[in-house]
Enzyme design. Sequence first.
Site, PDB file in Angstrom:
ATOM      1  N   LYS A  22       0.836  -1.214   0.000  1.00  0.00           N
ATOM      2  CA  LYS A  22       0.000   0.000   0.000  1.00  0.00           C
ATOM      3  C   LYS A  22       0.863   1.254   0.000  1.00  0.00           C
ATOM      4  O   LYS A  22       0.637   2.178  -0.785  1.00  0.00           O
ATOM      5  CB  LYS A  22      -0.898   0.004   1.250  1.00  0.00           C
ATOM      6  CG  LYS A  22      -1.577   1.343   1.485  1.00  0.00           C
ATOM      7  CD  LYS A  22      -2.406   1.348   2.746  1.00  0.00           C
ATOM      8  CE  LYS A  22      -1.745   1.929   3.955  1.00  0.00           C
ATOM      9  NZ  LYS A  22      -1.536   3.378   3.947  1.00  0.00           N
ATOM     10  N   ASN A  23       1.860   1.295   0.880  1.00  0.00           N
ATOM     11  CA  ASN A  23       2.643   2.528   1.014  1.00  0.00           C
ATOM     12  C   ASN A  23       3.594   2.764  -0.154  1.00  0.00           C
ATOM     13  O   ASN A  23       4.192   3.828  -0.258  1.00  0.00           O
ATOM     14  CB  ASN A  23       3.434   2.516   2.332  1.00  0.00           C
ATOM     15  CG  ASN A  23       2.526   2.711   3.529  1.00  0.00           C
ATOM     16  OD1 ASN A  23       1.332   2.996   3.370  1.00  0.00           O
ATOM     17  ND2 ASN A  23       3.064   2.554   4.727  1.00  0.00           N
ATOM     18  N   CYS A 120      -5.088   7.992   9.328  1.00  0.00           N
ATOM     19  CA  CYS A 120      -5.139   7.510  10.699  1.00  0.00           C
ATOM     20  C   CYS A 120      -4.830   8.633  11.680  1.00  0.00           C
ATOM     21  O   CYS A 120      -3.959   9.454  11.429  1.00  0.00           O
ATOM     22  CB  CYS A 120      -4.112   6.395  10.885  1.00  0.00           C
ATOM     23  SG  CYS A 120      -4.567   4.878  10.070  1.00  0.00           S
ATOM     24  N   ARG A 125       0.959  14.704  13.046  1.00  0.00           N
ATOM     25  CA  ARG A 125       1.304  14.464  11.642  1.00  0.00           C
ATOM     26  C   ARG A 125       1.311  15.738  10.798  1.00  0.00           C
ATOM     27  O   ARG A 125       0.524  15.903   9.864  1.00  0.00           O
ATOM     28  CB  ARG A 125       0.363  13.415  11.040  1.00  0.00           C
ATOM     29  CG  ARG A 125       0.439  12.107  11.768  1.00  0.00           C
ATOM     30  CD  ARG A 125      -0.301  11.008  11.081  1.00  0.00           C
ATOM     31  NE  ARG A 125       0.477  10.371  10.042  1.00  0.00           N
ATOM     32  CZ  ARG A 125       0.094   9.277   9.413  1.00  0.00           C
ATOM     33  NH1 ARG A 125      -1.039   8.713   9.681  1.00  0.00           N
ATOM     34  NH2 ARG A 125       0.857   8.729   8.483  1.00  0.00           N
ATOM     35  N   ASP A 311       4.732   0.870  12.093  1.00  0.00           N
ATOM     36  CA  ASP A 311       3.470   0.243  11.680  1.00  0.00           C
ATOM     37  C   ASP A 311       3.301  -1.177  12.231  1.00  0.00           C
ATOM     38  O   ASP A 311       2.212  -1.741  12.161  1.00  0.00           O
ATOM     39  CB  ASP A 311       3.374   0.208  10.140  1.00  0.00           C
ATOM     40  CG  ASP A 311       3.049   1.577   9.570  1.00  0.00           C
ATOM     41  OD1 ASP A 311       2.766   2.500  10.350  1.00  0.00           O
ATOM     42  OD2 ASP A 311       3.077   1.729   8.329  1.00  0.00           O
ATOM     43  N   ARG A 403      -8.792  -0.325   4.681  1.00  0.00           N
ATOM     44  CA  ARG A 403      -8.056   0.699   3.930  1.00  0.00           C
ATOM     45  C   ARG A 403      -6.704   0.163   3.477  1.00  0.00           C
ATOM     46  O   ARG A 403      -6.167   0.608   2.461  1.00  0.00           O
ATOM     47  CB  ARG A 403      -7.777   1.910   4.838  1.00  0.00           C
ATOM     48  CG  ARG A 403      -8.891   2.925   4.905  1.00  0.00           C
ATOM     49  CD  ARG A 403      -8.440   4.148   5.679  1.00  0.00           C
ATOM     50  NE  ARG A 403      -7.068   4.477   5.349  1.00  0.00           N
ATOM     51  CZ  ARG A 403      -6.146   4.870   6.223  1.00  0.00           C
ATOM     52  NH1 ARG A 403      -6.450   4.998   7.493  1.00  0.00           N
ATOM     53  NH2 ARG A 403      -4.924   5.140   5.845  1.00  0.00           N
TER      54      ARG A 403
HETATM   55  C1  UD1 Z   1       4.369   6.892   6.086  1.00  0.00           C
HETATM   56  C2  UD1 Z   1       3.485   5.670   5.955  1.00  0.00           C
HETATM   57  C3  UD1 Z   1       2.995   5.225   7.331  1.00  0.00           C
HETATM   58  C4  UD1 Z   1       4.178   5.036   8.277  1.00  0.00           C
HETATM   59  C5  UD1 Z   1       5.079   6.254   8.290  1.00  0.00           C
HETATM   60  C6  UD1 Z   1       6.356   6.045   9.114  1.00  0.00           C
HETATM   61  C7  UD1 Z   1       2.509   5.993   3.755  1.00  0.00           C
HETATM   62  C8  UD1 Z   1       1.298   6.265   2.947  1.00  0.00           C
HETATM   63  N1  UD1 Z   1       2.366   5.998   5.099  1.00  0.00           N
HETATM   64  O1  UD1 Z   1       3.569   7.937   6.622  1.00  0.00           O
HETATM   65  O2  UD1 Z   1       2.284   4.006   7.179  1.00  0.00           O
HETATM   66  O3  UD1 Z   1       3.679   4.813   9.586  1.00  0.00           O
HETATM   67  O4  UD1 Z   1       5.482   6.602   6.955  1.00  0.00           O
HETATM   68  O5  UD1 Z   1       7.050   4.942   8.674  1.00  0.00           O
HETATM   69  O6  UD1 Z   1       3.576   5.731   3.221  1.00  0.00           O
HETATM   70  N2  UD1 Z   1       6.560  14.749  10.245  1.00  0.00           N
HETATM   71  C9  UD1 Z   1       6.737  16.096  10.512  1.00  0.00           C
HETATM   72  N3  UD1 Z   1       6.606  16.984   9.477  1.00  0.00           N
HETATM   73  C10 UD1 Z   1       6.327  16.577   8.199  1.00  0.00           C
HETATM   74  C11 UD1 Z   1       6.168  15.205   7.942  1.00  0.00           C
HETATM   75  C12 UD1 Z   1       6.281  14.303   8.990  1.00  0.00           C
HETATM   76  O7  UD1 Z   1       6.982  16.482  11.634  1.00  0.00           O
HETATM   77  O8  UD1 Z   1       6.223  17.425   7.304  1.00  0.00           O
HETATM   78  C13 UD1 Z   1       6.670  13.770  11.365  1.00  0.00           C
HETATM   79  C14 UD1 Z   1       5.351  13.049  11.607  1.00  0.00           C
HETATM   80  O9  UD1 Z   1       4.504  13.801  12.419  1.00  0.00           O
HETATM   81  C15 UD1 Z   1       5.816  11.778  12.275  1.00  0.00           C
HETATM   82  C16 UD1 Z   1       7.153  11.508  11.596  1.00  0.00           C
HETATM   83  O10 UD1 Z   1       7.554  12.738  10.992  1.00  0.00           O
HETATM   84  O11 UD1 Z   1       6.004  11.978  13.632  1.00  0.00           O
HETATM   85  C17 UD1 Z   1       7.112  10.438  10.523  1.00  0.00           C
HETATM   86  O12 UD1 Z   1       6.150  10.774   9.543  1.00  0.00           O
HETATM   87  P1  UD1 Z   1       6.327  10.374   8.011  1.00  0.00           P
HETATM   88  O13 UD1 Z   1       7.555   9.564   7.848  1.00  0.00           O
HETATM   89  O14 UD1 Z   1       6.162  11.604   7.202  1.00  0.00           O
HETATM   90  O15 UD1 Z   1       5.068   9.446   7.799  1.00  0.00           O
HETATM   91  P2  UD1 Z   1       4.065   9.447   6.588  1.00  0.00           P
HETATM   92  O16 UD1 Z   1       4.802   9.686   5.314  1.00  0.00           O
HETATM   93  O17 UD1 Z   1       2.888  10.277   6.903  1.00  0.00           O
END
Ligand code: UD1
Length: 424
Positions: A22-23, A120, A125, A311, A403
């Site tokens: 999915k990711n 989620c 986030r 995850d 999902r």
């Molecule tokens: C992706 C995955 C999710 C997984 C996560 C971490 C997808 C669709 N989802 O989510 O399943 O749990 O990686 O492996 O691929 N953060 C910031 N600022 C930003 C972006 C992120 O502070 O602009 C923080 C987030 O709040 C969080 C951390 O960075 O605490 C990791 O988030 P991120 O790696 O961005 O996760 P996703 O890409 O949303």
Amino acid sequence: MAKYLVQESGPLRGTVHISGAKNAVLPLMAASILTKEPCRIKDVPNLLDVEVMCRILRDICGTIVENEGDEYGTLLIDMGPLCKTEAERDLAIQMRASFLIMGPLLSREGKAKVYMPGGCTIGARPIDLHLKGFEAMGAEVVAKDDYVEATAPEGGLVGSRIYLDFPSVGATENIMMAAVLAKGTTYIENAAEEPEIVDLANFLNKMGAKIKGAGTDIIKIEGVESLHGATHTVIPDRIETGTFMLAAAITRGEVLIKNIVPDHVRPIASKLRECGVTVELTDEGLYVNGGDRKLVATDIKTLPYPGFPTDIQSPFMAFLTTVEGASTVKETVFENRFMHVAELNRMGAKIRTEGNRAFIQGGKQLEGTKVIATDLRAGAAMVLAALAAKGTTEVEKISHIERGYEDFVEKFRSLGASILKIED
Ligand code: UD1
């Protein structure tokens, strides 16, 4: 609303085939915006999130053929001329990955507007790192209460050196997609190293991009004039793989998992082995046996890849509640990713939290009751716990689970799990 009825199931046994990730597929679909030529993506899982991304791409006037040429799981995506540079609000807020269309739209069309992503509820986030990247490439970014608008400078985005304060998966992907058509070279420092990043870079390179270093903490992207269509097969889902490894472990069963990349699940395999679970790579796949030795407690700390994946934190915690002794789990990637603790405790688990740490007194017999899938992976954790719990467990809010897991019920049932979906 639909729910699952899960009975204590005894040791699961059999073979399970892992779906495309999915990711990985969601960013690949977003990347197809970067060319006017059709792209073919194979091994696409049949998931709600994929359906939402299809609707987002169709809404900006892309054409998508599902199961193209009668080939199950092949998407033909043609993002020829686009009619909009913004994602419909109602669609965008359904999942966080909708934000991934921002980089490609900004890069190709020079502007993009995206409503604040949903998905989620696991902590704040934010998206500041994505926006910091776009700004570094010269974009003007306006963030309002519920949407973000970005406009590229005249002549398009410009390559830049971008340091991520945290190796965010989504920000690395979004910035990489914005940079492929930018003028000059972009470096993403402290980039995420997840396999899904490598898969995206491989796809973009097949489309004519010039990306080096994906899978390390510095990614170099030399901008090119344009990209062309490409065909790509999605990598297997390492989180689904981990979920079935834990299904074997928590039921003390014996499962052969096919279509896997062993390296991608190394941290999960290592921690399971520490607990006494047999995890062996065979010619046919990954063999996991949770029933041939006495199991012992362990400590888990989630980290960006190649560390232990956040995850799999909740499914692993469900397993640890069934193992004699004291375990701890430390969540360092997301805030507020312990909502499953209250649900597990309602089943008789003994878990106490303190900030981002959970202390588990394992070995308690779980009891079936009504629980909620508080997010996608926590939902999977509840089903795993339910398989080991006495009596019947009702798992509500299962739309979260659907999902992200293809044929969830069917795959578990094929291993002997007693799980029934009740439609309301
Ligand atoms: C992706 C995955 C999710 C997984 C996560 C971490 C997808 C669709 N989802 O989510 O399943 O749990 O990686 O492996 O691929 N953060 C910031 N600022 C930003 C972006 C992120 O502070 O602009 C923080 C987030 O709040 C969080 C951390 O960075 O605490 C990791 O988030 P991120 O790696 O961005 O996760 P996703 O890409 O949303």
